[in-house]
Design a protein around this motif. Structure first.
Motif, PDB file in Angstrom:
ATOM      1  N   LEU A 191       0.839  -1.189   0.000  1.00 39.09           N
ATOM      2  CA  LEU A 191       0.000   0.000   0.000  1.00 39.09           C
ATOM      3  C   LEU A 191       0.879   1.246   0.000  1.00 39.09           C
ATOM      4  O   LEU A 191       1.945   1.262   0.624  1.00 39.09           O
ATOM      5  N   LEU A 192       0.414   2.267  -0.683  1.00 38.86           N
ATOM      6  CA  LEU A 192       1.090   3.562  -0.703  1.00 38.86           C
ATOM      7  C   LEU A 192       0.223   4.544   0.085  1.00 38.86           C
ATOM      8  O   LEU A 192      -0.918   4.810  -0.284  1.00 38.86           O
ATOM      9  N   ILE A 193       0.768   5.057   1.175  1.00 42.12           N
ATOM     10  CA  ILE A 193       0.055   6.008   2.032  1.00 42.12           C
ATOM     11  C   ILE A 193       0.877   7.288   2.085  1.00 42.12           C
ATOM     12  O   ILE A 193       2.034   7.276   2.521  1.00 42.12           O
ATOM     13  N   THR A 194       0.301   8.384   1.635  1.00 38.06           N
ATOM     14  CA  THR A 194       1.057   9.625   1.502  1.00 38.06           C
ATOM     15  C   THR A 194       0.154  10.820   1.772  1.00 38.06           C
ATOM     16  O   THR A 194      -1.078  10.722   1.686  1.00 38.06           O
ATOM     17  N   GLY A 195       0.762  11.925   2.087  1.00 41.57           N
ATOM     18  CA  GLY A 195       0.024  13.170   2.257  1.00 41.57           C
ATOM     19  C   GLY A 195      -0.070  13.976   0.987  1.00 41.57           C
ATOM     20  O   GLY A 195      -0.627  15.082   0.991  1.00 41.57           O
TER      21      GLY A 195
ATOM     22  N   GLY B 108      -3.525   0.374 -11.487  1.00 41.71           N
ATOM     23  CA  GLY B 108      -3.548   0.632 -12.923  1.00 41.71           C
ATOM     24  C   GLY B 108      -4.113   2.000 -13.218  1.00 41.71           C
ATOM     25  O   GLY B 108      -4.684   2.664 -12.331  1.00 41.71           O
ATOM     26  N   PRO B 109      -3.973   2.482 -14.432  1.00 44.36           N
ATOM     27  CA  PRO B 109      -4.524   3.781 -14.802  1.00 44.36           C
ATOM     28  C   PRO B 109      -6.030   3.816 -14.550  1.00 44.36           C
ATOM     29  O   PRO B 109      -6.770   2.923 -14.946  1.00 44.36           O
ATOM     30  N   GLY B 110      -6.463   4.871 -13.861  1.00 47.14           N
ATOM     31  CA  GLY B 110      -7.888   5.026 -13.589  1.00 47.14           C
ATOM     32  C   GLY B 110      -8.372   4.348 -12.330  1.00 47.14           C
ATOM     33  O   GLY B 110      -9.545   4.503 -11.962  1.00 47.14           O
ATOM     34  N   ASP B 111      -7.522   3.570 -11.632  1.00 51.57           N
ATOM     35  CA  ASP B 111      -7.947   2.930 -10.386  1.00 51.57           C
ATOM     36  C   ASP B 111      -8.195   3.987  -9.309  1.00 51.57           C
ATOM     37  O   ASP B 111      -7.562   5.045  -9.289  1.00 51.57           O
ATOM     38  N   ARG B 112      -9.079   3.644  -8.393  1.00 52.09           N
ATOM     39  CA  ARG B 112      -9.483   4.590  -7.366  1.00 52.09           C
ATOM     40  C   ARG B 112      -8.363   4.837  -6.357  1.00 52.09           C
ATOM     41  O   ARG B 112      -7.631   3.929  -5.979  1.00 52.09           O
ATOM     42  N   VAL B 113      -8.260   6.092  -5.907  1.00 55.36           N
ATOM     43  CA  VAL B 113      -7.330   6.485  -4.862  1.00 55.36           C
ATOM     44  C   VAL B 113      -8.146   6.990  -3.677  1.00 55.36           C
ATOM     45  O   VAL B 113      -8.962   7.910  -3.830  1.00 55.36           O
ATOM     46  N   ALA B 114      -7.954   6.363  -2.509  1.00 56.04           N
ATOM     47  CA  ALA B 114      -8.675   6.797  -1.314  1.00 56.04           C
ATOM     48  C   ALA B 114      -8.040   8.072  -0.777  1.00 56.04           C
ATOM     49  O   ALA B 114      -6.833   8.274  -0.885  1.00 56.04           O
TER      50      ALA B 114
ATOM     51  N   GLY C 107      -7.614  10.702   2.601  1.00 54.12           N
ATOM     52  CA  GLY C 107      -7.753  10.837   4.035  1.00 54.12           C
ATOM     53  C   GLY C 107      -7.796   9.492   4.733  1.00 54.12           C
ATOM     54  O   GLY C 107      -7.564   8.437   4.145  1.00 54.12           O
ATOM     55  N   GLY C 108      -8.077   9.525   6.010  1.00 52.70           N
ATOM     56  CA  GLY C 108      -8.141   8.287   6.802  1.00 52.70           C
ATOM     57  C   GLY C 108      -9.497   7.642   6.694  1.00 52.70           C
ATOM     58  O   GLY C 108     -10.217   7.495   7.683  1.00 52.70           O
ATOM     59  N   SER C 109      -9.897   7.261   5.501  1.00 54.65           N
ATOM     60  CA  SER C 109     -11.226   6.670   5.282  1.00 54.65           C
ATOM     61  C   SER C 109     -11.349   5.284   5.884  1.00 54.65           C
ATOM     62  O   SER C 109     -12.444   4.767   6.031  1.00 54.65           O
ATOM     63  N   GLY C 110     -10.218   4.671   6.205  1.00 47.49           N
ATOM     64  CA  GLY C 110     -10.276   3.309   6.726  1.00 47.49           C
ATOM     65  C   GLY C 110     -10.620   2.292   5.677  1.00 47.49           C
ATOM     66  O   GLY C 110     -11.035   1.181   5.994  1.00 47.49           O
ATOM     67  N   ASP C 111     -10.491   2.664   4.412  1.00 45.04           N
ATOM     68  CA  ASP C 111     -10.792   1.759   3.308  1.00 45.04           C
ATOM     69  C   ASP C 111      -9.644   0.770   3.156  1.00 45.04           C
ATOM     70  O   ASP C 111      -8.592   1.094   2.617  1.00 45.04           O
ATOM     71  N   GLY C 112      -9.840  -0.434   3.643  1.00 45.51           N
ATOM     72  CA  GLY C 112      -8.773  -1.424   3.598  1.00 45.51           C
ATOM     73  C   GLY C 112      -8.568  -2.046   2.244  1.00 45.51           C
ATOM     74  O   GLY C 112      -7.607  -2.794   2.047  1.00 45.51           O
ATOM     75  N   GLU C 113      -9.473  -1.777   1.272  1.00 50.81           N
ATOM     76  CA  GLU C 113      -9.342  -2.357  -0.057  1.00 50.81           C
ATOM     77  C   GLU C 113      -8.498  -1.493  -0.980  1.00 50.81           C
ATOM     78  O   GLU C 113      -7.974  -1.982  -1.979  1.00 50.81           O
TER      79      GLU C 113
ATOM     80  N   VAL D 187      -3.844   2.729  -2.760  1.00 48.13           N
ATOM     81  CA  VAL D 187      -3.178   4.018  -2.648  1.00 48.13           C
ATOM     82  C   VAL D 187      -4.063   4.952  -1.833  1.00 48.13           C
ATOM     83  O   VAL D 187      -5.265   5.088  -2.117  1.00 48.13           O
ATOM     84  N   HIS D 188      -3.470   5.597  -0.827  1.00 52.57           N
ATOM     85  CA  HIS D 188      -4.178   6.554   0.023  1.00 52.57           C
ATOM     86  C   HIS D 188      -3.452   7.889  -0.065  1.00 52.57           C
ATOM     87  O   HIS D 188      -2.233   7.955   0.173  1.00 52.57           O
TER      88      HIS D 188
END
Length: 381
Positions: free
Chosen positions: A62-66, A83-89, A91-97, A100-101
């Motif tokens: 996982l990539l977690i960055t500010g 991949g291109p177009g994949d969702r980026v979470a 903040g601290g949404s707690g989305d474990g799936e 990239v955050h």
């Protein structure tokens, strides 16, 4: 905004520069935009290969960055974790799936770690700053960068001295090698222990009142569980050790078919020893000495059978071969050397009898070297 998004999409950190003039430092004057600055922080050479190695080994990176979501998405795409177009979470949404955050505050990293742990994941966290310390402490395994702050290093369980994530992949392979060798020794040692127990219990039922003397059992255990057992710990990693899925932390060390293999090995060794003893007893030969030799040699054969199936080109563990050879020599000496015969209560065996004992003793090792699938199917029946 369009220029900033374009720079962020290239994986750059974007800073806005503005000018303003005031006579009172306490009052913020009107600012006039002067431009944008894109700061590049290129990936380390081989970072994409490291991410691929993690993926093959079942480790989810996982990539977690500010940083801005577009910047995080570009870096994640370069790493190959999205991949291109994949969702980026965000903040601290707690989305474990999410892989990239972005726009994550230091305290929000704790929410992400908690969400992963609630899903049953084992979380390893890397960081180097003071703000990373709480997350490093909360994770199951905190990994601080060697060039990071002292606070981060104190909060972590491990320190990555070279700041290279590829070292973590290497450490995973080494950890799996050590765990495999622990299971390898258990397979070897417990098989021999079960065999000795079965021989001592079944011997009287087959007309051999005392299958082995206490001194003989002690001698076998010293030779088989001593130097060969230590040498098994130096076995190299199995081929493709980083290409298999991680084991569940709830799995027993005897799980994944090891218990069945131990029982099969113990029964096989005991059967061979008892058969050799019965044949010798029927022919009026020193059956106890025959069982003594076959038991020791059979267990040493199991040590060779449980060796690692290393990748081609990997150096062999010559210490195990030397330990088995030395132990086999001492085992045979127990029925040939007069002082040892007195100590162990054995009788002399002829060269032909010793050859027959050796031929019979290789059977358990050959059986255990077969693929485990058929063995498991038989045991289920």
């Amino acid at each position: 905004a369009g220029a900033a998004a374009e720079l962020a999409a290239q994986g750059l950190r974007v800073l806005a520069v503005a000018t303003g003039f005031t006579a009172d430092p306490a009052v913020l004057p009107p600012l006039r935009p002067a431009g944008l600055v894109g700061i590049g922080d290129p990936l380390r050479a081989g970072a994409r290969d490291t991410a691929a190695a993690f993926a093959r080994s079942g480790v989810r990176l996982l990539l977690i960055t500010g940083d801005h979501p577009a910047t995080a998405a570009a870096i994640g795409t370069q790493l190959g974790i999205i991949g291109p177009g994949d969702r980026v979470a965000e903040g601290g949404s707690g989305d474990g799936e999410a892989r990239v955050h972005a726009r994550v505050q230091p305290a929000e990293k704790l929410d992400i770690i908690a969400a992963l742990q609630q899903q049953g994941e084992v979380v390893a966290m890397t960081g180097d700053g003071v703000n990373d310390a709480p997350a490093l402490r909360r994770a199951d395994i905190g990994v601080a960068m060697g060039s990071g702050t002292e606070v981060a290093r104190q909060a972590a369980e491990l320190v990555l001295v070279d700041d290279n994530l590829a070292t973590v992949a290497t450490a995973i392979g080494e950890g799996r090698r050590i765990y495999d060798n622990i299971r390898r020794f258990l397979r070897y040692g417990l098989s021999g222990g079960i065999a000795e127990l079965l021989v001592m219990l079944a011997g009287p039922l087959l007309g051999m009142p005392l299958a082995l003397l206490p001194a003989q059992l002690l001698w076998v255990n010293l030779l088989t569980h001593g130097v060969p057992g230590v040498a098994l710990g130096a076995e190299p990693a199995e081929a493709g050790v980083l290409d298999r899925r991680p084991r569940s932390p709830r799995e027993s060390v005897l799980g994944d078919g090891l218990l069945a293999s131990v029982l099969a090995g113990g029964i096989c060794v005991a059967t061979v020893v008892l058969t050799a003893g019965l044949v010798a007893h029927h022919n009026g030969r020193p059956w106890q000495s025959v069982m003594f030799v076959v038991l020791g040699l059979a267990q040493l054969g199991v040590a060779l059978a449980v060796r690692a199936k290393a990748a081609p080109g990997t150096p062999r563990n010559w210490s195990l071969l030397a330990a088995v050879a030395l132990s086999a020599l001492l085992q045979v000496a127990g029925v040939l050397v007069a002082p040892l015969q007195t100590l162990l209560g054995t009788e002399t065996l002829s060269p032909l009898e010793l050859l027959a004992c050796a031929a019979v003793a290789v059977v358990p090792g050959l059986a255990l070297r077969l693929p485990t699938g058929p063995v498991r199917r038989v045991l289920r029946l």
